[in-house]
Write a protein that holds these residues in place. Structure first.
Motif, PDB file in Angstrom:
ATOM      1  N   ARG A  23       0.832  -1.214   0.000  1.00  0.00           N
ATOM      2  CA  ARG A  23       0.000   0.000   0.000  1.00  0.00           C
ATOM      3  C   ARG A  23       0.862   1.259   0.000  1.00  0.00           C
ATOM      4  O   ARG A  23       0.417   2.327  -0.430  1.00  0.00           O
ATOM      5  CB  ARG A  23      -0.906   0.027   1.235  1.00  0.00           C
ATOM      6  N   ASN A  24       2.071   1.148   0.508  1.00  0.00           N
ATOM      7  CA  ASN A  24       2.958   2.306   0.626  1.00  0.00           C
ATOM      8  C   ASN A  24       3.876   2.480  -0.581  1.00  0.00           C
ATOM      9  O   ASN A  24       4.733   3.366  -0.580  1.00  0.00           O
ATOM     10  CB  ASN A  24       3.815   2.175   1.895  1.00  0.00           C
ATOM     11  N   THR A  28       6.148   2.658 -10.227  1.00  0.00           N
ATOM     12  CA  THR A  28       5.632   1.862 -11.344  1.00  0.00           C
ATOM     13  C   THR A  28       6.146   0.428 -11.266  1.00  0.00           C
ATOM     14  O   THR A  28       7.346   0.202 -11.145  1.00  0.00           O
ATOM     15  CB  THR A  28       6.058   2.485 -12.683  1.00  0.00           C
ATOM     16  N   SER A  29       5.233  -0.523 -11.334  1.00  0.00           N
ATOM     17  CA  SER A  29       5.586  -1.948 -11.247  1.00  0.00           C
ATOM     18  C   SER A  29       5.003  -2.708 -12.428  1.00  0.00           C
ATOM     19  O   SER A  29       3.983  -2.312 -13.011  1.00  0.00           O
ATOM     20  CB  SER A  29       5.034  -2.571  -9.962  1.00  0.00           C
ATOM     21  N   ILE A  30       5.662  -3.790 -12.769  1.00  0.00           N
ATOM     22  CA  ILE A  30       5.075  -4.786 -13.658  1.00  0.00           C
ATOM     23  C   ILE A  30       4.947  -6.073 -12.856  1.00  0.00           C
ATOM     24  O   ILE A  30       5.899  -6.511 -12.203  1.00  0.00           O
ATOM     25  CB  ILE A  30       5.934  -5.024 -14.914  1.00  0.00           C
ATOM     26  N   ILE A  31       3.755  -6.651 -12.864  1.00  0.00           N
ATOM     27  CA  ILE A  31       3.521  -7.922 -12.194  1.00  0.00           C
ATOM     28  C   ILE A  31       3.455  -9.010 -13.256  1.00  0.00           C
ATOM     29  O   ILE A  31       2.726  -8.883 -14.247  1.00  0.00           O
ATOM     30  CB  ILE A  31       2.212  -7.912 -11.387  1.00  0.00           C
ATOM     31  N   ILE A  32       4.225 -10.074 -13.052  1.00  0.00           N
ATOM     32  CA  ILE A  32       4.161 -11.253 -13.917  1.00  0.00           C
ATOM     33  C   ILE A  32       3.500 -12.360 -13.114  1.00  0.00           C
ATOM     34  O   ILE A  32       4.056 -12.844 -12.141  1.00  0.00           O
ATOM     35  CB  ILE A  32       5.570 -11.695 -14.362  1.00  0.00           C
ATOM     36  N   ASN A  33       2.299 -12.725 -13.502  1.00  0.00           N
ATOM     37  CA  ASN A  33       1.537 -13.750 -12.786  1.00  0.00           C
ATOM     38  C   ASN A  33       1.448 -14.999 -13.664  1.00  0.00           C
ATOM     39  O   ASN A  33       0.694 -15.047 -14.641  1.00  0.00           O
ATOM     40  CB  ASN A  33       0.142 -13.225 -12.448  1.00  0.00           C
ATOM     41  N   ILE A  34       2.254 -16.030 -13.313  1.00  0.00           N
ATOM     42  CA  ILE A  34       2.305 -17.257 -14.097  1.00  0.00           C
ATOM     43  C   ILE A  34       1.216 -18.209 -13.600  1.00  0.00           C
ATOM     44  O   ILE A  34       1.306 -18.738 -12.497  1.00  0.00           O
ATOM     45  CB  ILE A  34       3.691 -17.919 -13.989  1.00  0.00           C
ATOM     46  N   ASP A  46       1.232   3.412  -8.845  1.00  0.00           N
ATOM     47  CA  ASP A  46       0.696   3.919  -7.581  1.00  0.00           C
ATOM     48  C   ASP A  46      -0.407   3.000  -7.032  1.00  0.00           C
ATOM     49  O   ASP A  46      -1.428   3.462  -6.530  1.00  0.00           O
ATOM     50  CB  ASP A  46       0.155   5.340  -7.766  1.00  0.00           C
ATOM     51  N   GLY A  47      -0.195   1.701  -7.173  1.00  0.00           N
ATOM     52  CA  GLY A  47      -1.146   0.730  -6.635  1.00  0.00           C
ATOM     53  C   GLY A  47      -2.336   0.434  -7.521  1.00  0.00           C
ATOM     54  O   GLY A  47      -3.146  -0.441  -7.202  1.00  0.00           O
ATOM     55  N   ASN A  48      -2.470   1.145  -8.645  1.00  0.00           N
ATOM     56  CA  ASN A  48      -3.612   0.959  -9.541  1.00  0.00           C
ATOM     57  C   ASN A  48      -3.180   0.228 -10.809  1.00  0.00           C
ATOM     58  O   ASN A  48      -2.194   0.608 -11.445  1.00  0.00           O
ATOM     59  CB  ASN A  48      -4.224   2.317  -9.912  1.00  0.00           C
ATOM     60  N   THR A  49      -3.926  -0.804 -11.175  1.00  0.00           N
ATOM     61  CA  THR A  49      -3.629  -1.556 -12.386  1.00  0.00           C
ATOM     62  C   THR A  49      -4.129  -0.770 -13.592  1.00  0.00           C
ATOM     63  O   THR A  49      -5.320  -0.519 -13.729  1.00  0.00           O
ATOM     64  CB  THR A  49      -4.307  -2.935 -12.347  1.00  0.00           C
ATOM     65  N   ARG A  50      -3.184  -0.386 -14.461  1.00  0.00           N
ATOM     66  CA  ARG A  50      -3.525   0.443 -15.614  1.00  0.00           C
ATOM     67  C   ARG A  50      -3.929  -0.388 -16.827  1.00  0.00           C
ATOM     68  O   ARG A  50      -4.880  -0.069 -17.516  1.00  0.00           O
ATOM     69  CB  ARG A  50      -2.342   1.351 -15.971  1.00  0.00           C
ATOM     70  N   LYS A 124       2.909  15.003 -22.298  1.00  0.00           N
ATOM     71  CA  LYS A 124       2.736  15.709 -21.029  1.00  0.00           C
ATOM     72  C   LYS A 124       1.410  15.380 -20.352  1.00  0.00           C
ATOM     73  O   LYS A 124       1.246  15.597 -19.153  1.00  0.00           O
ATOM     74  CB  LYS A 124       2.857  17.215 -21.253  1.00  0.00           C
ATOM     75  N   ARG A 125       0.465  14.864 -21.115  1.00  0.00           N
ATOM     76  CA  ARG A 125      -0.835  14.508 -20.529  1.00  0.00           C
ATOM     77  C   ARG A 125      -0.821  13.107 -19.926  1.00  0.00           C
ATOM     78  O   ARG A 125      -1.770  12.694 -19.279  1.00  0.00           O
ATOM     79  CB  ARG A 125      -1.911  14.569 -21.615  1.00  0.00           C
ATOM     80  N   SER A 126       0.268  12.376 -20.135  1.00  0.00           N
ATOM     81  CA  SER A 126       0.337  10.992 -19.665  1.00  0.00           C
ATOM     82  C   SER A 126       0.606  10.943 -18.165  1.00  0.00           C
ATOM     83  O   SER A 126       1.351  11.754 -17.618  1.00  0.00           O
ATOM     84  CB  SER A 126       1.443  10.238 -20.412  1.00  0.00           C
ATOM     85  N   PHE A 127      -0.009   9.959 -17.499  1.00  0.00           N
ATOM     86  CA  PHE A 127       0.191   9.753 -16.066  1.00  0.00           C
ATOM     87  C   PHE A 127       1.333   8.777 -15.816  1.00  0.00           C
ATOM     88  O   PHE A 127       1.678   8.496 -14.680  1.00  0.00           O
ATOM     89  CB  PHE A 127      -1.088   9.196 -15.424  1.00  0.00           C
ATOM     90  N   LEU A 128       1.909   8.224 -16.888  1.00  0.00           N
ATOM     91  CA  LEU A 128       2.883   7.158 -16.743  1.00  0.00           C
ATOM     92  C   LEU A 128       4.306   7.673 -16.579  1.00  0.00           C
ATOM     93  O   LEU A 128       4.696   8.674 -17.169  1.00  0.00           O
ATOM     94  CB  LEU A 128       2.826   6.227 -17.961  1.00  0.00           C
ATOM     95  N   SER A 129       5.073   6.935 -15.778  1.00  0.00           N
ATOM     96  CA  SER A 129       6.499   7.198 -15.640  1.00  0.00           C
ATOM     97  C   SER A 129       7.211   6.704 -16.884  1.00  0.00           C
ATOM     98  O   SER A 129       6.650   5.956 -17.687  1.00  0.00           O
ATOM     99  CB  SER A 129       7.038   6.480 -14.395  1.00  0.00           C
ATOM    100  N   ASP A 130       8.457   7.118 -17.058  1.00  0.00           N
ATOM    101  CA  ASP A 130       9.204   6.674 -18.233  1.00  0.00           C
ATOM    102  C   ASP A 130      10.049   5.438 -17.943  1.00  0.00           C
ATOM    103  O   ASP A 130      10.877   5.037 -18.757  1.00  0.00           O
ATOM    104  CB  ASP A 130      10.100   7.798 -18.759  1.00  0.00           C
TER     105      ASP A 130
END
Length: 203
Positions: A23-24, A28-34, A46-50, A124-130
């Motif tokens: 939660r803290n 930016t993360s990528i989750i790999i769920n096998i 930020d904890g939200n799946t895009r 500039k309108r994107s919420f995503l990190s690079d």
């Protein structure tokens, strides 16, 4: 047939994120769920799946490849043999060569996510990190020796096995009875519990 009445439905990738991303943690993360028949990759900011994508490779493919080269790669309970997990150097090298193609497909899919982030960074309108700050791997086959190192060498970012209890249990004071390898396959259901508790508190 069980006599249960559903009250709501949730997207699996969202629930996995609620289980394995603290939660803290606001990066930016990528989750790999096998999973058994497929692998889902999810971009979490930020904890939200895009968004998520799915490839048709999963535990069954990994199991099939391992058993071709090492018939004793799995124990009687269907878990990857302890000798491979503890000291994979003692296993047949062909065992791991057989998995390189599967690992490479995962790497290529992550690269697509990475390229997408880079392309969006100029907007500039994107919420995503690079950049990707961490890659989290879950699913029972994620514990295979060599997988995290392989992905880590391909991307300049942290690659970790999931802690599915990160939002539910203090492991310093209580160790769940579920073995670590087994817990990696329960990220979705545990995320549902986390989400349900949150909803009850807000009710």
């Amino acid at each position: 047939m069980a006599g249960l009445q559903p009250t709501s439905f949730e997207v699996e990738s969202r629930m996995v994120a609620k289980s394995v991303i603290s939660r803290n943690y606001h990066k930016t993360s990528i989750i790999i769920n096998i999973k058994d028949d497929s692998t889902t990759l999810s971009l979490v900011v930020d904890g939200n799946t895009r968004f998520s994508s799915t490839i048709a490779i999963g535990n069954n493919n990994i199991r099939e490849n391992l058993l071709k080269t090492d018939p004793s790669a799995y124990d009687a309970n269907g878990n990857i043999a302890e000798r491979i997990l503890i000291n994979h150097a003692s296993a047949n090298n062909e065992t791991f060569d057989a998995l390189l193609n599967l690992f490479s497909i995962l790497k290529d899919e992550i690269r697509k996510f990475n390229d997408y982030l880079i392309s969006k960074a100029s907007d500039k309108r994107s919420f995503l990190s690079d950049k990707i700050d961490q890659i989290v791997i879950c699913g029972k086959s994620s514990i295979l020796p060599g997988l995290t190192n392989y992905i880590n060498q391909s991307f300049n970012t942290e690659v970790v096995l999931a802690n599915v209890w990160i939002n539910t249990a203090d492991l310093e004071n209580h160790i769940p009875s579920l073995k670590f390898q087994d817990s990696l396959g329960f990220a979705g259901p545990i995320g549902l519990v986390v989400n349900s508790i949150k909803n009850i508190k807000h009710a």
